[in-house]
Design a protein around this motif. Structure first.
Motif, PDB file in Angstrom:
ATOM      1  N   SER A   1       0.828  -1.205   0.000  1.00  0.00           N
ATOM      2  CA  SER A   1       0.000   0.000   0.000  1.00  0.00           C
ATOM      3  C   SER A   1       0.862   1.254   0.000  1.00  0.00           C
ATOM      4  CB  SER A   1      -0.899   0.016   1.241  1.00  0.00           C
ATOM      5  OG  SER A   1      -1.766  -1.095   1.266  1.00  0.00           O
TER       6      SER A   1
ATOM      7  N   ARG B   1      -9.903  -0.531  -4.450  1.00  0.00           N
ATOM      8  CA  ARG B   1      -8.522  -0.586  -3.975  1.00  0.00           C
ATOM      9  C   ARG B   1      -8.020   0.760  -3.480  1.00  0.00           C
ATOM     10  NH1 ARG B   1      -4.508  -1.568  -7.317  1.00  0.00           N
ATOM     11  NH2 ARG B   1      -5.567  -0.813  -9.212  1.00  0.00           N
ATOM     12  N   CYS B   2      -8.662   1.832  -3.903  1.00  0.00           N
ATOM     13  CA  CYS B   2      -8.209   3.171  -3.553  1.00  0.00           C
ATOM     14  C   CYS B   2      -9.310   3.937  -2.828  1.00  0.00           C
ATOM     15  CB  CYS B   2      -7.804   3.953  -4.803  1.00  0.00           C
ATOM     16  SG  CYS B   2      -6.307   3.346  -5.582  1.00  0.00           S
TER      17      CYS B   2
ATOM     18  N   ASN C   1      -4.293   0.585  -2.014  1.00  0.00           N
ATOM     19  CA  ASN C   1      -4.027  -0.745  -1.460  1.00  0.00           C
ATOM     20  C   ASN C   1      -3.932  -1.779  -2.579  1.00  0.00           C
ATOM     21  OD1 ASN C   1      -4.299   0.378   1.170  1.00  0.00           O
ATOM     22  ND2 ASN C   1      -6.511   0.093   1.071  1.00  0.00           N
TER      23      ASN C   1
ATOM     24  N   GLN D   1      -5.321   6.882  -0.692  1.00  0.00           N
ATOM     25  CA  GLN D   1      -4.849   5.637  -0.110  1.00  0.00           C
ATOM     26  C   GLN D   1      -4.976   4.547  -1.165  1.00  0.00           C
ATOM     27  OE1 GLN D   1      -3.560   4.908   3.065  1.00  0.00           O
ATOM     28  NE2 GLN D   1      -3.191   2.869   2.203  1.00  0.00           N
TER      29      GLN D   1
END
Length: 120
Positions: free
Chosen positions: A17, A66-67, A83, A81
């Motif tokens: 991440s 994912r973000c 990931n 963020q």
């Protein structure tokens, strides 16, 4: 005028991440929406995500799930963020800001970009 400075890029292994940050300065009162775009070598710049002052959030299909984009108005900072990073997420990531939002995110300001490299 608004100045945008990104930070947080780097070299990471696939699956890890990263959190990107973008600090705005100058006439920040004029900002409505802020977002992140990216450009991989040989490809067009792609809008990754944006968030408006009213709380509207949108993600590109390629990063959905994912973000997460978030915004700290007190710090005039927007975050991304990311990931479960993949090699295809490798790109220069650019922060942007728009004075207005009318169902279309059209930035007026851009940062210089921060490199994200994901290796497998």
């Amino acid at each position: 005028q608004v100045q945008l400075v990104e930070s947080g890029g780097g070299l990471v292994q696939a699956g890890e991440s990263l959190r990107l940050s973008c600090a705005a300065s100058g006439s920040t009162f004029s900002i409505n929406a802020m977002g992140w775009s990216r450009q991989a070598p040989g490809k067009k710049r792609e809008l990754v995500a944006f968030i408006t002052s009213g709380g509207t959030v949108r993600y590109a299909d390629s990063v959905k799930g994912r973000c997460t984009i978030s915004r700290d108005n007190a710090k005039n900072t927007v975050y991304l963020q990311m990931n479960s990073l993949k090699a295809e997420d490798t790109a220069v990531y650019y922060c942007s800001a728009a004075r207005t939002y009318d169902n279309n995110y059209d930035p007026d300001y851009w940062g210089q970009g921060t490199q994200v490299t994901v290796y497998s």
